[in-house]
Structure formats: C-alpha cells, structure tokens
Design an enzyme around this catalytic site. Structure first.
Site, PDB file in Angstrom:
ATOM      1  CE  LYS A  20     -18.666  31.118  66.318  1.00 43.53           C
ATOM      2  NZ  LYS A  20     -19.997  30.634  65.917  1.00 43.53           N
ATOM      3  CD  GLN A  31     -22.747  28.896  67.616  1.00 42.03           C
ATOM      4  OE1 GLN A  31     -21.986  29.864  67.625  1.00 42.03           O
ATOM      5  NE2 GLN A  31     -22.554  27.858  66.823  1.00 42.03           N
ATOM      6  CG  ASP A  91     -22.557  33.307  61.200  1.00 42.04           C
ATOM      7  OD1 ASP A  91     -21.318  33.101  61.103  1.00 42.04           O
ATOM      8  OD2 ASP A  91     -23.266  32.780  62.074  1.00 42.04           O
TER       9      ASP A  91
END
Ligand code: NAD
Length: 285
Positions: free
Chosen positions: A53, A97, A120
């Site tokens: 990422k 994460q 997200d």
C-alpha cells in the site's frame, strides 16, 4: 465456449495512472493527498499488504506514512494515534490494517477513524451511507468489482446477481452496490441450502467465501459473468481463488483470474478513495 478474461491488472494500472495525473494536478494547487496506515502486531501477510500500500501511494505521488505498533499495544494507545491522525491536516486517509490483535476491539477502533478519512469504508457511517445509497467512502474490494464491470461495459440492470459470502467487507457491500444498480440480488452463505441451484441462476456470480475452488463449472450458468474475490494460498505457496477456473472458464461469458483479477483493483480503489478524501477535505477546509 471459453470466457473472456476480465483483466484486473490492466484496468488497475490504467486507474492508477489516472490517479497519478490527478494527484499531480491537485499538488499544483497546493493539495497534497496523504495516507496513514496503522499496523499493530507482526502478522507477515499484513506486513506485506502494508508495504504494498505504501509503495502504491508513492508511485501515485500520494504521501504515505506507516505507524507500526507492537502486538501488545493498548487499545487506548491505538485510538490515541488515530485521534491524532484524524486532526493531522497532512493526512486525508487512515487505514487500520486488519486483523488486529485479539485483545483489541476492532469495532471500537474502526469507529474512532473520522468517517471523512475512512478510506477503507468500514466505518458504520460509511456503511450506512452505502446501504441507503448516499455518497460516502466505499470499501475498496466491492468498489473495485463494480469498476471492473463498468470498465468492460457489463450490464448489471435487470440481471440476477448471486453473491456467495456475506462479510461486511465484501459480500454485503457488493450485494448492496449491485442492488443500487438495479440487479436482483441473492446473497448466499454457509447455511444456504441448494447453493448450486442458486448459483446456476446467476447472470453475475460473485464468489467471496474464501474456499478454494468451491465454485465449479457445473455451478455456473452458461455465459455468466464470474467474479472471483477469493484469495487462498495453496500448499505450493501459489494463490488461487474460490472458483475452479479450469471448469468455470468453459461455461462463463466473462471471468476474473486469480491472481490478476479483483486483487489489483482493491489497491487501486484505496488510492482512489484517498484522492477522493483529499478532494473532500480540500472543499470542506
Ligand atoms: P469472510 O470469512 O469474512 O466471509 C466469508 C463468507 O463466505 C461468510 O459470509 C460465509 O458465510 C461464506 N461462506 C464460507 N464458506 C461457504 C460455503 N461453503 N458456502 C457458502 N458460503 C460460504 O471472508 P471475506 O473477508 O469476505 O473474504 C472472502 C474471500 O475474499 C477470502 O478468500 C479473502 O481472502 C478474499 N478477499 C480478497 C480481497 C481482494 O482484494 N481480492 C479482499 C478481501 C477479501
């Protein structure tokens, strides 16, 4: 018949290129998009995802920073870091994460991210917006699936879509997005009876169960669009999907490979969401 391949690698490359150009333009007017990734613990797969990422951000010209915390980090410390990032003007997107260490309440942590920086799309506000059809930040994997369908001009309206899997991060949001695009949607899960019969009805069949090769050719309607979200690691270390590609490719009209299908789209949509959050922040600020 052999299906046409939906090439997520090529589409994601194109999207990432477009994002890079847009980031350049934003920078020329003084807006520098930034993403912060928070990683707690040392799960090897998570470490790779976080690294990828960061690299994807840098190649798009997006500022990226990683906050690595020990596995025994206190929940309150993690939330303090998120609160600081929520206020940091250099940061437009915050991503925690997953999975988090077991002693940490995931819901509480996700809720502490500002909905405007929730790239997200897992915050309950963004989930709620998605479900009632309001503008918000959309989870990257479902968003990537819809982008693939759009890129190949695959019609959704009036089609029967079958989604196998009902997780909050893939199954449910992609089902909702298909519904908003006027598909008739069935969501299947572990308690679904006659899964094969339901799958056979799907003009669009989305496999997101995390079960290697569970969708076989005899479960695919002739000419269907088959989207394989699954990522399963085989004994030989290679990745494979939830769809048995060999048999499904003979029945489908369109199919995504694994790897090279949905996976690369997820990261492209993360960059897209970061850019979107930067633009929103700029207008609000
Ligand atoms: P999950 O484990 O949270 O959910 C799986 C869902 O599938 C559950 O709702 C369960 O009811 C259903 N399911 C499991 N076995 C089934 C069966 N035999 N029959 C019917 N339904 C069944 O998983 P998830 O997070 O939604 O991820 C699903 C898969 O997608 C995993 O392989 C994951 O690695 C992959 N994934 C890929 C990406 C990507 O970028 N390509 C992103 C997220 C997840």
């Amino acid at each position: 018949m052999s299906a046409k391949i939906i090439d997520g690698k090529a589409v994601s490359k194109k999207i990432r290129e477009e994002i890079r150009e847009e980031v350049e333009k934003l920078k020329s007017v003084g807006v520098h998009p930034g993403l912060a990734v928070v990683l707690a613990g040392d799960n090897p797969a998570s470490r790779v995802y976080v690294k990828n990422k960061g690299e994807a951000c840098r190649s798009a010209g997006i500022h990226s920073e990683e906050h690595k915390l020990p596995a025994d980090v206190k929940e309150s410390e993690l939330i303090d870091i998120i609160n600081r990032l929520n206020k940091d003007p250099r940061i437009n997107g915050i991503l925690v994460q997953l999975p988090l260490p077991l002693h940490i309440n995931k819901e509480l942590v996700l809720k502490s991210i500002s909905p405007d920086k929730d790239v997200d799309g897992f915050h309950e506000i963004n989930m709620g917006r998605l479900f009632i059809g309001q503008e918000g930040l959309i989870p990257c994997t479902p968003f990537g699936i819809i982008k693939l369908l759009e890129y190949y001009n695959i019609p959704v309206e009036g089609k029967f879509a079958v989604v196998v899997g009902r997780s909050n991060i893939v199954g449910k949001p992609v089902a909702m997005m298909l519904l908003h695009r006027n598909a008739t949607v069935a969501i299947c899960h572990t308690r679904t009876k006659n899964l094969k019969e339901v799958c056979l009805m799907g003009d669009i069949l989305i496999a997101a169960a995390g079960r290697q090769g569970m969708i076989t050719g005899d479960m695919v309607k002739e000419g269907a669009v088959v989207i394989d979200v699954g990522i399963n690691r085989m004994d030989n270390g290679k990745l494979t999907g939830d769809v048995d590609f060999e048999s499904a490719v003979k029945k489908a009209g369109w199919i995504t490979p694994v790897p090279g299908g949905v996976g690369p789209m997820t990261i492209a949509m993360l960059l897209y969401n970061t850019l979107k959050a930067a633009k929103m922040g700029h207008h609000n600020g």
